[in-house]
Motif scaffolding. Structure first.
Motif, PDB file in Angstrom:
ATOM      1  N   SER A  23      -7.718  12.576  -7.459  1.00  0.00           N
ATOM      2  CA  SER A  23      -6.859  11.827  -6.540  1.00  0.00           C
ATOM      3  C   SER A  23      -7.629  10.632  -6.001  1.00  0.00           C
ATOM      4  O   SER A  23      -8.846  10.711  -5.806  1.00  0.00           O
ATOM      5  N   TYR A  24      -6.908   9.534  -5.746  1.00  0.00           N
ATOM      6  CA  TYR A  24      -7.537   8.292  -5.317  1.00  0.00           C
ATOM      7  C   TYR A  24      -6.753   7.708  -4.136  1.00  0.00           C
ATOM      8  O   TYR A  24      -5.515   7.698  -4.147  1.00  0.00           O
ATOM      9  N   LEU A  25      -7.473   7.214  -3.147  1.00  0.00           N
ATOM     10  CA  LEU A  25      -6.818   6.537  -2.036  1.00  0.00           C
ATOM     11  C   LEU A  25      -6.544   5.095  -2.430  1.00  0.00           C
ATOM     12  O   LEU A  25      -7.434   4.389  -2.919  1.00  0.00           O
ATOM     13  N   VAL A  26      -5.314   4.657  -2.203  1.00  0.00           N
ATOM     14  CA  VAL A  26      -4.885   3.303  -2.537  1.00  0.00           C
ATOM     15  C   VAL A  26      -4.478   2.591  -1.258  1.00  0.00           C
ATOM     16  O   VAL A  26      -3.676   3.116  -0.474  1.00  0.00           O
ATOM     17  N   THR A  27      -5.006   1.400  -1.048  1.00  0.00           N
ATOM     18  CA  THR A  27      -4.609   0.607   0.116  1.00  0.00           C
ATOM     19  C   THR A  27      -3.352  -0.185  -0.217  1.00  0.00           C
ATOM     20  O   THR A  27      -3.362  -1.051  -1.093  1.00  0.00           O
ATOM     21  N   HIS A  28      -2.273   0.150   0.477  1.00  0.00           N
ATOM     22  CA  HIS A  28      -0.984  -0.515   0.302  1.00  0.00           C
ATOM     23  C   HIS A  28      -1.092  -1.953   0.820  1.00  0.00           C
ATOM     24  O   HIS A  28      -1.550  -2.186   1.934  1.00  0.00           O
ATOM     25  N   ASN A  29      -0.682  -2.913  -0.027  1.00  0.00           N
ATOM     26  CA  ASN A  29      -0.858  -4.335   0.319  1.00  0.00           C
ATOM     27  C   ASN A  29      -2.290  -4.590   0.772  1.00  0.00           C
ATOM     28  O   ASN A  29      -2.549  -5.068   1.881  1.00  0.00           O
ATOM     29  N   ALA A  30      -3.208  -4.267  -0.112  1.00  0.00           N
ATOM     30  CA  ALA A  30      -4.635  -4.303   0.218  1.00  0.00           C
ATOM     31  C   ALA A  30      -5.102  -5.675   0.678  1.00  0.00           C
ATOM     32  O   ALA A  30      -6.077  -5.796   1.430  1.00  0.00           O
ATOM     33  N   SER A  59      -3.437  -2.035  -4.055  1.00  0.00           N
ATOM     34  CA  SER A  59      -2.055  -2.440  -4.280  1.00  0.00           C
ATOM     35  C   SER A  59      -1.934  -3.909  -3.899  1.00  0.00           C
ATOM     36  O   SER A  59      -2.095  -4.262  -2.731  1.00  0.00           O
ATOM     37  N   TRP A  60      -1.658  -4.745  -4.892  1.00  0.00           N
ATOM     38  CA  TRP A  60      -1.623  -6.199  -4.690  1.00  0.00           C
ATOM     39  C   TRP A  60      -0.262  -6.764  -5.089  1.00  0.00           C
ATOM     40  O   TRP A  60       0.214  -6.499  -6.190  1.00  0.00           O
ATOM     41  N   ASP A  61       0.332  -7.582  -4.214  1.00  0.00           N
ATOM     42  CA  ASP A  61       1.538  -8.339  -4.554  1.00  0.00           C
ATOM     43  C   ASP A  61       1.107  -9.732  -4.999  1.00  0.00           C
ATOM     44  O   ASP A  61       0.314 -10.384  -4.307  1.00  0.00           O
ATOM     45  N   ILE A  62       1.635 -10.191  -6.134  1.00  0.00           N
ATOM     46  CA  ILE A  62       1.231 -11.502  -6.646  1.00  0.00           C
ATOM     47  C   ILE A  62       2.446 -12.404  -6.850  1.00  0.00           C
ATOM     48  O   ILE A  62       3.488 -11.977  -7.334  1.00  0.00           O
ATOM     49  N   ILE A 104      -5.810  -0.891 -10.102  1.00  0.00           N
ATOM     50  CA  ILE A 104      -5.073  -1.998  -9.499  1.00  0.00           C
ATOM     51  C   ILE A 104      -3.587  -1.796  -9.774  1.00  0.00           C
ATOM     52  O   ILE A 104      -3.188  -1.490 -10.906  1.00  0.00           O
ATOM     53  N   PHE A 105      -2.778  -1.971  -8.746  1.00  0.00           N
ATOM     54  CA  PHE A 105      -1.327  -1.858  -8.867  1.00  0.00           C
ATOM     55  C   PHE A 105      -0.723  -3.201  -8.456  1.00  0.00           C
ATOM     56  O   PHE A 105      -0.752  -3.568  -7.279  1.00  0.00           O
ATOM     57  N   PHE A 106      -0.196  -3.933  -9.419  1.00  0.00           N
ATOM     58  CA  PHE A 106       0.432  -5.216  -9.142  1.00  0.00           C
ATOM     59  C   PHE A 106       1.929  -5.040  -8.911  1.00  0.00           C
ATOM     60  O   PHE A 106       2.643  -4.520  -9.786  1.00  0.00           O
ATOM     61  N   GLU A 107       2.406  -5.461  -7.739  1.00  0.00           N
ATOM     62  CA  GLU A 107       3.830  -5.738  -7.570  1.00  0.00           C
ATOM     63  C   GLU A 107       3.956  -7.220  -7.911  1.00  0.00           C
ATOM     64  O   GLU A 107       3.577  -8.085  -7.128  1.00  0.00           O
TER      65      GLU A 107
END
Length: 262
Positions: A23-30, A59-62, A104-107
């Motif tokens: 399991s990994y902690l992800v920062t929402h809108n990092a 978590s990155w929005d581009i 990395i999670f791109f929105e």
């Protein structure tokens, strides 16, 4: 003389685990941080501080802004950073931390081509891992040894034939529009209908915007909710998205999850 195994993700017990067995902690809108003076931030500390603290998912929005790819959240006047700058910072951090893996999670609101170009310009392209859908995920130590230590998921123009993975072919997640902790659910919102793939829990409140006050309500229950969802779904939650990760011992909760084996 016994040789001691070097740690993987900070713990030598993780070395033989597959990527999908942790399991990994992800920062929402990092990228949206009070440290960088964004309006209505989702996090307190900036990129390098997040990584140094133990965050392993971003978590990155581009967006396309002024003909360049920027990290923004909804509107770039609320705050913005050039994606190339954060990719270079991340690449330098990975250079200095050779036994760490980052997801990395791109929105994404831009096409694939300019993003790929920035990965090439920044040198991040050398770190990306390609995962074929039909294959098992590699072990952590295999990813470290190969140097392919960055896994990228995207909401737009991803494909199974390269490293720019289509998020909703690889991951299924819960809802993300909770207004109170009573609304939290373990049920699927997006991703494979047969619940195959990696499991992602959105554990943050938005009412009407993110805030540290809401994080103080949500974050103390990270472990309990993740454990409950694991029992309900019959699958380990791999990614736990949170706001203001430093509130409520979220990193300790994820470490505790990684000590469990059901």
């Amino acid at each position: 003389m016994m040789l001691l195994m070097k740690p993987c993700l900070g713990d030598n017990q993780y070395c033989d685990k597959r990527y999908d067995e942790l399991s990994y902690l992800v920062t929402h809108n990092a990228m949206s941080t009070s440290e960088d003076r964004w309006f209505f931030p989702n996090q307190g500390r900036g990129l390098i501080a997040q990584l140094n603290d133990g965050v392993r998912g971003l978590s990155w929005d581009i967006y396309d802004h002024d003909q360049e790819v920027y990290l923004c959240h909804g509107y770039c006047w609320l705050g913005k950073r050039k994606l190339i700058h954060d990719l270079v910072e991340l690449k330098d951090w990975l250079d200095d931390n050779p036994r760490e893996i980052v997801s990395i999670f791109f929105e994404s609101y831009v096409g694939k081509k300019p993003v790929v170009e920035l990965f090439e310009q920044s040198g991040m392209i050398d770190y990306v891992h390609h995962q074929a859908l039909e294959q098992d995920w590699p072990s952590i130590i295999d990813m470290i040894d190969s140097g392919k230590r960055v896994v990228v998921f995207t909401s737009r123009e991803g494909g199974s034939d390269d490293w720019y993975h289509d998020a909703w072919r690889y991951v299924w997640d819960t809802d993300f529009s909770y207004k109170s902790i009573d609304d939290f659910s373990c049920s699927r919102l997006r991703g494979p209908k047969d619940l195959s793939g990696l499991y992602s829990i959105n554990h943050f409140l938005t009412n009407p915007l993110a805030s540290k006050a809401l994080a103080k309500k949500a974050n103390p229950s990270v472990y309990e909710r993740a454990e409950s969802c694991w029992m309900e779904a019959g699958q380990r939650p791999n990614f736990i998205f949170v706001d203001f990760y430093s509130v409520g011992n979220t990193l300790d909760a994820v470490r505790k999850l990684n000590s469990l084996h059901f």
